[in-house]
Motif scaffolding. Structure first.
Motif, PDB file in Angstrom:
ATOM      1  N   ALA A  13       0.937  -1.390   0.140  1.00  0.00           N
ATOM      2  CA  ALA A  13       0.047  -0.027   0.020  1.00  0.00           C
ATOM      3  C   ALA A  13       1.104   1.249  -0.001  1.00  0.00           C
ATOM      4  CB  ALA A  13      -0.954   0.035   1.143  1.00  0.00           C
ATOM      5  N   VAL A  14       1.963   1.424   0.884  1.00  0.00           N
ATOM      6  CA  VAL A  14       2.738   2.333   0.904  1.00  0.00           C
ATOM      7  C   VAL A  14       3.648   2.550  -0.531  1.00  0.00           C
ATOM      8  CG1 VAL A  14       5.001   3.198   1.822  1.00  0.00           C
ATOM      9  CG2 VAL A  14       3.309   2.015   3.495  1.00  0.00           C
ATOM     10  N   ILE A  15       4.044   1.527  -1.110  1.00  0.00           N
ATOM     11  CA  ILE A  15       4.569   1.633  -2.364  1.00  0.00           C
ATOM     12  C   ILE A  15       3.617   2.179  -3.525  1.00  0.00           C
ATOM     13  CG2 ILE A  15       5.741   0.367  -4.393  1.00  0.00           C
ATOM     14  CD1 ILE A  15       6.867  -1.456  -1.985  1.00  0.00           C
ATOM     15  N   LEU A  16       2.399   1.452  -3.582  1.00  0.00           N
ATOM     16  CA  LEU A  16       1.446   2.031  -4.593  1.00  0.00           C
ATOM     17  C   LEU A  16       1.171   3.516  -4.449  1.00  0.00           C
ATOM     18  CD1 LEU A  16      -0.807  -0.734  -4.646  1.00  0.00           C
ATOM     19  CD2 LEU A  16       0.978  -0.386  -6.125  1.00  0.00           C
ATOM     20  N   SER A  27       0.228  -5.056 -11.284  1.00  0.00           N
ATOM     21  CA  SER A  27       1.009  -6.026 -11.117  1.00  0.00           C
ATOM     22  C   SER A  27       1.456  -6.573  -9.519  1.00  0.00           C
ATOM     23  CB  SER A  27       2.397  -5.752 -11.713  1.00  0.00           C
ATOM     24  OG  SER A  27       2.974  -4.816 -11.448  1.00  0.00           O
ATOM     25  N   VAL A  28       1.402  -5.431  -8.573  1.00  0.00           N
ATOM     26  CA  VAL A  28       1.561  -5.714  -7.293  1.00  0.00           C
ATOM     27  C   VAL A  28       0.399  -6.418  -6.715  1.00  0.00           C
ATOM     28  CG1 VAL A  28       1.883  -4.702  -4.823  1.00  0.00           C
ATOM     29  CG2 VAL A  28       3.163  -3.906  -6.922  1.00  0.00           C
ATOM     30  N   THR A  29      -0.664  -6.135  -6.968  1.00  0.00           N
ATOM     31  CA  THR A  29      -1.983  -6.654  -6.413  1.00  0.00           C
ATOM     32  C   THR A  29      -2.219  -8.016  -6.859  1.00  0.00           C
ATOM     33  OG1 THR A  29      -3.263  -5.363  -8.035  1.00  0.00           O
ATOM     34  CG2 THR A  29      -3.222  -4.691  -5.589  1.00  0.00           C
ATOM     35  N   THR A  30      -2.028  -8.316  -8.165  1.00  0.00           N
ATOM     36  CA  THR A  30      -2.219  -9.413  -8.734  1.00  0.00           C
ATOM     37  C   THR A  30      -0.920 -10.616  -8.308  1.00  0.00           C
ATOM     38  OG1 THR A  30      -2.689  -8.476 -10.798  1.00  0.00           O
ATOM     39  CG2 THR A  30      -2.427 -10.717 -10.897  1.00  0.00           C
ATOM     40  N   LEU A  31       0.127 -10.086  -8.108  1.00  0.00           N
ATOM     41  CA  LEU A  31       1.211 -10.815  -7.801  1.00  0.00           C
ATOM     42  C   LEU A  31       1.026 -11.365  -6.125  1.00  0.00           C
ATOM     43  CD1 LEU A  31       4.322 -11.703  -7.860  1.00  0.00           C
ATOM     44  CD2 LEU A  31       4.885  -9.590  -6.772  1.00  0.00           C
ATOM     45  N   LYS A  92      -7.000   7.972  -8.881  1.00  0.00           N
ATOM     46  CA  LYS A  92      -8.044   7.378  -8.275  1.00  0.00           C
ATOM     47  C   LYS A  92      -7.969   5.718  -8.057  1.00  0.00           C
ATOM     48  CE  LYS A  92     -13.191   7.563  -8.055  1.00  0.00           C
ATOM     49  NZ  LYS A  92     -14.069   7.881  -8.915  1.00  0.00           N
ATOM     50  N   GLN A  93      -7.499   5.382  -9.267  1.00  0.00           N
ATOM     51  CA  GLN A  93      -7.347   3.775  -9.518  1.00  0.00           C
ATOM     52  C   GLN A  93      -6.345   3.497  -8.326  1.00  0.00           C
ATOM     53  OE1 GLN A  93      -6.181   2.519 -13.134  1.00  0.00           O
ATOM     54  NE2 GLN A  93      -7.621   3.795 -14.407  1.00  0.00           N
ATOM     55  N   THR A  94      -5.265   3.890  -8.161  1.00  0.00           N
ATOM     56  CA  THR A  94      -4.514   3.863  -6.983  1.00  0.00           C
ATOM     57  C   THR A  94      -5.152   3.610  -5.636  1.00  0.00           C
ATOM     58  OG1 THR A  94      -2.618   4.998  -8.180  1.00  0.00           O
ATOM     59  CG2 THR A  94      -2.213   4.506  -6.289  1.00  0.00           C
ATOM     60  N   THR A  95      -5.887   4.762  -5.554  1.00  0.00           N
ATOM     61  CA  THR A  95      -6.642   4.580  -4.031  1.00  0.00           C
ATOM     62  C   THR A  95      -7.497   3.314  -4.011  1.00  0.00           C
ATOM     63  OG1 THR A  95      -6.803   6.977  -4.824  1.00  0.00           O
ATOM     64  CG2 THR A  95      -7.762   6.184  -2.266  1.00  0.00           C
ATOM     65  N   TYR A  96      -8.098   3.003  -5.063  1.00  0.00           N
ATOM     66  CA  TYR A  96      -8.766   1.783  -5.027  1.00  0.00           C
ATOM     67  C   TYR A  96      -8.067   0.560  -4.864  1.00  0.00           C
ATOM     68  CZ  TYR A  96     -11.216  -2.109  -7.635  1.00  0.00           C
ATOM     69  OH  TYR A  96     -11.891  -3.421  -8.046  1.00  0.00           O
ATOM     70  N   TYR A  97      -6.871   0.471  -5.418  1.00  0.00           N
ATOM     71  CA  TYR A  97      -5.692  -0.854  -5.230  1.00  0.00           C
ATOM     72  C   TYR A  97      -5.332  -0.614  -3.759  1.00  0.00           C
ATOM     73  CZ  TYR A  97      -6.268  -2.189 -10.161  1.00  0.00           C
ATOM     74  OH  TYR A  97      -6.342  -2.492 -11.190  1.00  0.00           O
ATOM     75  N   ILE A  98      -5.045   0.564  -3.297  1.00  0.00           N
ATOM     76  CA  ILE A  98      -4.564   0.717  -1.876  1.00  0.00           C
ATOM     77  C   ILE A  98      -5.584  -0.039  -1.051  1.00  0.00           C
ATOM     78  CG2 ILE A  98      -3.713   2.432  -0.208  1.00  0.00           C
ATOM     79  CD1 ILE A  98      -2.497   4.194  -2.220  1.00  0.00           C
ATOM     80  N   SER A  99      -6.694   0.779  -1.097  1.00  0.00           N
ATOM     81  CA  SER A  99      -7.793   0.242  -0.250  1.00  0.00           C
ATOM     82  C   SER A  99      -7.997  -1.323  -0.395  1.00  0.00           C
ATOM     83  CB  SER A  99      -9.201   0.878  -0.740  1.00  0.00           C
ATOM     84  OG  SER A  99      -9.100   2.161  -0.704  1.00  0.00           O
TER      85      SER A  99
END
Lengths: 474, 201
Positions: A13-16, A27-31, A92-99
């Protein structure tokens, strides 16, 4: 290994947040989802012990970890192309992935923790992490839904806190006393008054998150407003988690040999859930909301299965697995439909089979599964529960149960078939992205369901039986 | 000691009868201060770190920071008008009184059933939780829901005080509840700033 699984999403989450890059997000979330799936499977063979005693894999939570891992993997696959032709900015997409990462982090913490207080904190964390996901579309409805979600769940979690105060009153109140293993050991010495009232409050509180009536009213709005992959996660994993919390506390009641009260509470909440979803499902015009009501119904069935006892407990676990996979497949397909038709109103959609047979087929198969028709596992679980009810002579309950299920099934079937059939050509008029990742996760879930329904493989059977033996009476 | 809980109940009765948000917030701050006094009288033997957490929680958060932030939001968005209850003040005062009478009955009952708790605190804290639920369902505005939740939380704090004997874990966990209040307030704050729609707040 457990430490890695828990820390990775936080670090991710921090990196994203720092990079805000589209390719990194995906890639991070899928990995992580792939790592998570592999480790979850490896936990069935070897149980890691690096974070004991706070976090541990045990026969009960392994089953929840597996379902979460499978669902999260599938949802990650569909996430890869979820923003493909939307105009959502990368920030905004990044916030989605962080959440999403924080959501998975808090779910992990919840499933693995072996301490009542810690469990409660992580359940609170799931609420906070998912609130943004529900508000993601930023419409007025989404704001309403997110507010309702966070407010009602907060009240629920505060109730659970009151329950924890009562239980810790019963055991003395130090940190060590609230480990589940200690609670089970000392359960008999706890005053019945405290344990009953504590259980009542905790079940009300966790039941709020599980979507059990009478505290379910946040669920239909939240699940229908969230982006579809997140609806799949919320419905397929988060509800189970709250169920795990209830099971852990239910086990205290078993250890305290105070079953009757616990069973009655669960039975009342289960039947009420069926009643509420039967009452509302007939007039719902929003197909995502309809699926959400069906989640309430299935959570009710699971609660009833647990309180019937005996083989009913096994059926409850099987039902939970079946429901998670089916509902995830359903919501992802609903996402496809929403993507194509840009409406959540079922009345505005017809001829789905004619226009988009892939989505139509998945929609139909998911329906067959949720309708508990063979060869899907929900058939087996509901069959066992009904057989057990009749076997125990609870005829009135059986009749009510079947009647409510029939009403709900009629409600779902009416909407689904109206959407599926017809010969009208209705092209949305604009180009939309159509890739295999829109269909693969659902197909994967349905194949898994078919395997579970036709023949439950030996290792899965063992996992199920181990989990059941944790809950069954000694 | 008992006088403090009586003051606490009086604040609740005032809350159910007033209709200006500022009065509400003042009463909530007073409740926080009463809880602070109760907890320093009650938890004398607690270790230093928990004592600090508790002082920060009751005096810092409940008495000063939260009410001040609330006042700031309310003044900034000029939501000082009526609270828009569904039932009139007279009825809500009546219902709250009835809830507290029921709380006293719970006190009598529990003093016979369970040992080593403070029956009066126990009964009245349950009543406070119920009264807070009533405030939440009886008001239309979102900000009153949050105020109701803060009272709910005070009721929970009172409940944990009613249990004799120290339970440090409960104090630690209780702080987490404030996180929610913080999120609520931030949510209202951010949305009010963004959308300028203080009508529905």
């Amino acid at each position: 290994m457990i430490a890695f699984l828990i820390i990775f999403p936080l670090a991710a989450a921090v990196i994203l947040y720092l990079f805000k890059s589209d390719i990194l997000n995906r890639s991070v979330t899928t990995l992580y989802s792939a790592i998570y799936l592999v480790s979850a499977v490896s936990f069935t063979i070897h149980r890691p012990s690096d974070m004991e005693p706070y976090f541990m894999v045990d026969p009960l939570n392994i089953i929840f970890i597996l379902i979460t891992a499978i669902l999260y993997f599938g949802v990650s696959l569909s996430n890869i192309t979820y923003f493909k032709d939307s105009d959502v900015p990368v920030k905004k997409q990044t916030t989605y992935y962080i959440s999403l990462m924080l959501f998975v982090f808090s779910m992990n913490g919840f499933m693995l923790s072996q301490h009542l207080g810690l469990n409660w904190v992580f359940l609170e964390a799931t609420t906070l992490a998912t609130a943004y996901l529900i508000y993601f579309d930023k419409t007025d409805e989404a704001l309403d839904a997110a507010w309702k979600y966070i407010f009602i769940c907060t009240i629920g979690i505060s109730f659970a806190f009151v329950g924890i105060i009562f239980i810790s009153k019963g055991v003395g109140g130090s940190v060590e006393e609230l480990f589940y293993s200690n609670l089970y050991l000392n359960a008999k010495s706890i005053d019945t008054f405290w344990i009953n009232i504590g259980f009542l409050f905790i079940v009300l509180g966790f039941g709020t998150k599980m979507g059990l009536a009478p505290m379910h009213s946040w669920l239909p709005d939240a699940h229908s407003e969230a982006p579809s992959p997140m609806s799949a996660m919320l419905s397929g994993t988060l509800l189970n988690l709250a169920f795990l919390g209830i099971l852990r506390v239910y086990k205290i009641m078993i250890a305290a040999e105070d079953m009757l009260f616990a069973r009655n509470i669960l039975l009342i909440m289960g039947v009420l859930s069926l009643v509420f979803s039967a009452a509302f499902i007939l007039k719902i015009t929003n197909y995502k909301k309809m699926l959400a009501y069906s989640s309430i119904e299935n959570m009710g069935i699971i609660a009833i299965g647990i309180c019937i006892g005996g083989p009913g407990v096994f059926a409850a676990f099987l039902h939970m697995i079946g429901h998670s996979l089916t509902k995830a497949s359903f919501f992802l397909t609903a996402g496809n439909i929403l993507h194509r038709y840009k409406t959540k109103e079922s009345g505005k959609i017809d001829s789905l089979m004619h226009n988009d047979y892939k989505t139509g087929t998945l929609w139909l198969l998911s329906f067959v599964s949720i309708a508990a028709l063979p060869p899907f596992p929900l058939f087996i679980s509901e069959f066992i529960i009904i057989r057990e009810m009749i076997g125990k002579g609870r005829i009135v309950l059986t009749v009510i149960f079947l009647l409510l299920l029939t009403i709900i099934m009629y409600g779902i079937a009416r909407t689904i078939f109206k959407m599926l059939f017809g010969n009208r050509d209705n092209n949305p008029g604009e180009h939309f992205y159509d890739g295999f990742l829109l269909y693969l996760p659902q197909a994967m879930f349905i194949v898994l369901l078919l395997i579970m329904g036709i023949y439950i493989p030996e290792p899965v059977m063992k996992i199920l039986n181990d989990a059941v033996s944790m809950i069954a009476l000694k | 000691m008992e006088i403090l809980i009586i003051f606490f109940c009086i604040t609740m009765l005032i809350i159910s009868a007033v209709s200006r948000i500022e009065e509400y917030i003042k009463m909530i701050a007073i409740q926080g201060f009463i809880l602070f006094l109760m907890s320093i009288i009650e938890f004398r033997n607690i270790d230093t770190s928990h004592f600090i957490i508790m002082v920060l929680e009751t005096l810092g958060m409940k008495t000063i920071i939260m009410p001040m932030f609330l006042m700031y939001i309310v003044r900034k968005n000029e939501i000082t008008r009526e609270l828009q209850p569904y039932l009139s003040n007279f009825y809500s005062l009546f219902i709250t009184t009835m809830i507290y009478v029921a709380g006293l009955f719970i006190s009598f009952w529990v003093s016979g059933v369970a040992q080593d708790i403070r029956p009066l605190h126990f009964g009245l804290s349950i009543a406070t939780i119920l009264a807070a639920m009533f405030i939440i369902v009886n008001r239309k505005k979102v900000i009153t829901h949050v105020l109701g939740y803060m009272i709910f939380e005070n009721g929970i704090f009172l409940l944990s005080l009613s249990m004799a004997g120290e339970m440090p874990i409960i104090v630690d966990l209780g702080v987490m509840l404030d996180l929610f209040v913080g999120v609520f307030l931030l949510g209202i704050f951010v949305n009010a700033i963004h959308e300028k729609e203080s009508e529905n707040l």
